[in-house]
Design a protein around this motif. Structure first.
Motif, PDB file in Angstrom:
ATOM      1  N   ALA A  81       0.789  -1.323  -0.275  1.00  0.00           N
ATOM      2  CA  ALA A  81      -0.048  -0.117  -0.043  1.00  0.00           C
ATOM      3  C   ALA A  81       0.896   1.262   0.014  1.00  0.00           C
ATOM      4  O   ALA A  81       0.488   2.216  -0.790  1.00  0.00           O
ATOM      5  N   GLY A  82       2.252   1.273   0.732  1.00  0.00           N
ATOM      6  CA  GLY A  82       2.837   2.221   0.752  1.00  0.00           C
ATOM      7  C   GLY A  82       3.443   2.759  -0.668  1.00  0.00           C
ATOM      8  O   GLY A  82       3.691   3.901  -0.852  1.00  0.00           O
ATOM      9  N   VAL A  83       4.131   1.775  -1.224  1.00  0.00           N
ATOM     10  CA  VAL A  83       4.402   1.830  -2.749  1.00  0.00           C
ATOM     11  C   VAL A  83       3.283   2.363  -3.704  1.00  0.00           C
ATOM     12  O   VAL A  83       3.799   3.469  -4.316  1.00  0.00           O
ATOM     13  N   LYS A  84       2.249   1.736  -3.639  1.00  0.00           N
ATOM     14  CA  LYS A  84       1.050   2.387  -4.364  1.00  0.00           C
ATOM     15  C   LYS A  84       0.794   4.050  -3.836  1.00  0.00           C
ATOM     16  O   LYS A  84       0.502   4.657  -4.977  1.00  0.00           O
ATOM     17  N   ASP A  85       0.680   4.208  -2.804  1.00  0.00           N
ATOM     18  CA  ASP A  85       0.607   5.627  -2.418  1.00  0.00           C
ATOM     19  C   ASP A  85       1.586   6.358  -2.916  1.00  0.00           C
ATOM     20  O   ASP A  85       1.456   7.558  -3.413  1.00  0.00           O
ATOM     21  N   LYS A  86       2.925   6.087  -2.934  1.00  0.00           N
ATOM     22  CA  LYS A  86       4.195   6.871  -3.432  1.00  0.00           C
ATOM     23  C   LYS A  86       3.971   7.084  -5.009  1.00  0.00           C
ATOM     24  O   LYS A  86       4.348   8.172  -5.580  1.00  0.00           O
ATOM     25  N   ILE A  87       3.333   6.108  -5.740  1.00  0.00           N
ATOM     26  CA  ILE A  87       3.080   6.107  -7.074  1.00  0.00           C
ATOM     27  C   ILE A  87       2.152   7.152  -7.466  1.00  0.00           C
ATOM     28  O   ILE A  87       2.364   7.996  -8.305  1.00  0.00           O
ATOM     29  N   ASN A  88       1.284   6.926  -6.610  1.00  0.00           N
ATOM     30  CA  ASN A  88      -0.111   8.033  -7.012  1.00  0.00           C
ATOM     31  C   ASN A  88       0.526   9.515  -6.470  1.00  0.00           C
ATOM     32  O   ASN A  88      -0.085  10.337  -7.176  1.00  0.00           O
ATOM     33  N   LYS A  89       1.254   9.353  -5.515  1.00  0.00           N
ATOM     34  CA  LYS A  89       1.611  10.844  -5.182  1.00  0.00           C
ATOM     35  C   LYS A  89       2.739  11.495  -6.205  1.00  0.00           C
ATOM     36  O   LYS A  89       2.679  12.747  -6.501  1.00  0.00           O
ATOM     37  N   PHE A  90       3.545  10.623  -6.605  1.00  0.00           N
ATOM     38  CA  PHE A  90       4.788  10.994  -7.432  1.00  0.00           C
ATOM     39  C   PHE A  90       4.853  10.158  -8.920  1.00  0.00           C
ATOM     40  O   PHE A  90       5.715   9.599  -9.040  1.00  0.00           O
ATOM     41  N   PRO A  91       3.803  10.337  -9.659  1.00  0.00           N
ATOM     42  CA  PRO A  91       3.705   9.514 -10.673  1.00  0.00           C
ATOM     43  C   PRO A  91       4.774   9.478 -11.653  1.00  0.00           C
ATOM     44  O   PRO A  91       5.535   8.644 -12.279  1.00  0.00           O
ATOM     45  N   SER A  92       5.248  11.060 -11.861  1.00  0.00           N
ATOM     46  CA  SER A  92       6.271  11.275 -12.921  1.00  0.00           C
ATOM     47  C   SER A  92       7.854  10.824 -12.419  1.00  0.00           C
ATOM     48  O   SER A  92       8.540  10.550 -13.209  1.00  0.00           O
ATOM     49  N   ILE A  93       8.013  10.521 -11.128  1.00  0.00           N
ATOM     50  CA  ILE A  93       9.111  10.240 -10.712  1.00  0.00           C
ATOM     51  C   ILE A  93       9.166   8.603 -10.425  1.00  0.00           C
ATOM     52  O   ILE A  93      10.029   7.720 -10.722  1.00  0.00           O
ATOM     53  N   MET A  94       7.947   8.210  -9.936  1.00  0.00           N
ATOM     54  CA  MET A  94       7.967   6.615  -9.539  1.00  0.00           C
ATOM     55  C   MET A  94       7.837   5.596 -10.725  1.00  0.00           C
ATOM     56  O   MET A  94       8.112   4.679 -10.662  1.00  0.00           O
ATOM     57  N   ASN A  95       6.845   6.137 -11.656  1.00  0.00           N
ATOM     58  CA  ASN A  95       6.653   5.286 -13.217  1.00  0.00           C
ATOM     59  C   ASN A  95       8.052   4.730 -13.727  1.00  0.00           C
ATOM     60  O   ASN A  95       8.126   3.790 -14.028  1.00  0.00           O
ATOM     61  N   PRO A  96       8.981   5.902 -13.789  1.00  0.00           N
ATOM     62  CA  PRO A  96      10.152   5.691 -14.405  1.00  0.00           C
ATOM     63  C   PRO A  96      11.027   4.526 -13.474  1.00  0.00           C
ATOM     64  O   PRO A  96      11.670   3.686 -13.946  1.00  0.00           O
ATOM     65  N   VAL A  97      10.873   4.608 -12.299  1.00  0.00           N
ATOM     66  CA  VAL A  97      11.704   3.737 -11.519  1.00  0.00           C
ATOM     67  C   VAL A  97      11.154   2.376 -11.537  1.00  0.00           C
ATOM     68  O   VAL A  97      11.585   1.353 -11.764  1.00  0.00           O
ATOM     69  N   LEU A  98       9.628   2.226 -11.601  1.00  0.00           N
ATOM     70  CA  LEU A  98       9.162   0.812 -12.281  1.00  0.00           C
ATOM     71  C   LEU A  98       9.574   0.433 -13.466  1.00  0.00           C
ATOM     72  O   LEU A  98       9.703  -0.710 -13.678  1.00  0.00           O
ATOM     73  N   ASP A  99       9.630   1.338 -14.529  1.00  0.00           N
ATOM     74  CA  ASP A  99      10.200   0.875 -15.896  1.00  0.00           C
ATOM     75  C   ASP A  99      11.349   0.434 -15.603  1.00  0.00           C
ATOM     76  O   ASP A  99      11.800  -0.556 -16.381  1.00  0.00           O
TER      77      ASP A  99
END
Length: 397
Positions: free
Chosen positions: A248-266
């Motif tokens: 849940a914490g990871v999901k919250d961080k992705i929702n809060k900082f999508p432009s930062i976290m989505n490249p991390v997931l990629d």
């Protein structure tokens, strides 16, 4: 019963790369861990069904007359089971005292055993038997201990019921089942996992069944055809964590900082795919030091990504620091927030370095084992092929 006595084992599992990112549609690599769970099944004439789980001090017996009331109307002996029979599960939960507030390891393991036993044998006379399960895996550490248990139950009870053939010939020490039988083992192991966990991904029981390395993407599980056996240290920091809270914490961080976290997931996805490519190379050409250099770099990159996701922990930082001081590379495996980590060992890593590192980690209060990843899945064993100390434990109970 078709089989009067058998010994089977199944491996634990570890995530090599892709944890947390896999929840968001990225590739994860799950690997078999050569710490195994062993099951010994023996027919008896006592009129009882007994299960012995010495790891968790559980020794239970029931008269066959007690269990006959639970025989389901339909039994899927030779069919791939899809979902557990909800009514049978409900009645068994009441029988073993499992309530929503009582989901302890002992109760859930007992429930899974009784469910598979009754489902497979319910179409005829219930047989009297004793099952002993002992594991090298710690429970609750994210290493697939419940799945290894479920795979062993499925393989042992399917063999005893005659639903699958016995692969072990007189001259064999170990043997594996054919693809069709393995699929049936996996489907019943998944039933056990659903009973224990509710809504599992299916990865853990698939690794326990097929072993090796599996590619997991968006619910699709593909075993890699050939994989190298890699030596590792497995470290349990013994720091408890909640997978649900961490996810849940990871999901919250992705929702809060999508432009930062989505490249991390990629990037994590690219790490998994690059690792898969390197492992394929290691089975098709001579293994070089450069292969291990790349694997070590990928481990470091992924560990940094997992810290960015917020699933690191000071204990895991200590693991990485202690092993790096010895020239070794580590990352968390599984949910993070504590739990376990893996450390890659190169073929040329000296035994003294390995032992010194293990001692350093134990001095930190951690548990540590030298083992390997990528080994075989569920197997049947002759008594001669099982370590003497394991056989003594299984026979004792």
């Amino acid at each position: 019963m078709h089989v009067k006595e058998c010994i089977v084992s199944a491996p634990g599992k570890s995530i090599l790369h892709g944890e947390h990112a896999v929840v968001h549609g990225k590739v994860a690599l799950a690997v078999s861990l050569n710490l195994r769970t062993y099951l010994y099944l023996k027919a008896s004439s006592t009129g009882k069904v007994c299960i012995n789980l010495p790891n968790i001090d559980t020794f239970l017996c029931w008269d066959l007359s007690e269990l006959k009331q639970f025989i389901p109307d339909s039994c899927g002996k030779r069919e791939e089971a899809k979902r557990p029979d909800a009514e049978l599960v409900r009645r068994l939960r009441e029988f073993v005292g499992v309530t929503n507030g009582n989901l302890d390891t002992r109760s859930m393991a007992t429930l899974a055993f009784l469910y598979i036993y009754l489902s497979l044998f319910g179409s005829g006379d219930l047989p009297s038997l004793t099952v002993c399960v002992w594991s090298e895996l710690p429970t609750g550490a994210g290493l697939g201990s419940s799945a290894a248990f479920s795979v062993c139950l499925a393989a042992g009870l399917l063999s005893a019921s005659g639903a699958i053939s016995t692969p072990l010939k007189e001259w064999d020490n170990t043997a594996r089942w054919c693809q069709e039988d393995m699929e049936l083992i996996n489907s019943w192991a998944f039933q056990g996992e659903m009973i224990i966990h509710g809504n599992p991904s299916g990865v853990d029981n698939a690794v326990g069944t097929w072993g090796g390395i599996l590619r997991f993407l968006s619910g699709k599980i593909i075993p890699l055809s050939r994989v190298p056996l890699l030596r590792i240290l497995l470290t349990n920091t013994k720091v408890p964590r909640s997978t649900k809270v961490l996810v849940a914490g990871v999901k919250d961080k992705i929702n809060k900082f999508p432009s930062i976290m989505n490249p991390v997931l990629d990037s994590v996805d690219a790490v998994s795919c690059t690792c898969e490519k390197i492992l394929a190379e290691m089975t098709s050409q001579p293994i070089t030091g450069e292969h291990y250099n790349v694997l070590e770099e990928l481990i470091d990159i992924n560990q940094h990504h997992l810290n960015v996701m917020g699933v690191g922990h000071p204990a895991l930082d200590t693991l990485c620091r202690v092993t790096l001081a010895r020239g070794l590379h580590s990352k968390l495996t599984g949910a993070g927030g504590g739990g376990c980590g893996i450390t890659l060992l190169r073929p040329e890593t000296d035994c003294s370095v390995v032992q010194s590192t293990i001692q350093d980690l134990k001095d930190c209060g951690f548990d540590c084992w030298e083992t390997s990843i990528g080994g075989p899945g569920v197997q049947q064993h002759s008594a001669l092929s099982v370590k003497e100390e394991i056989l003594e434990i299984l026979n004792h109970y």
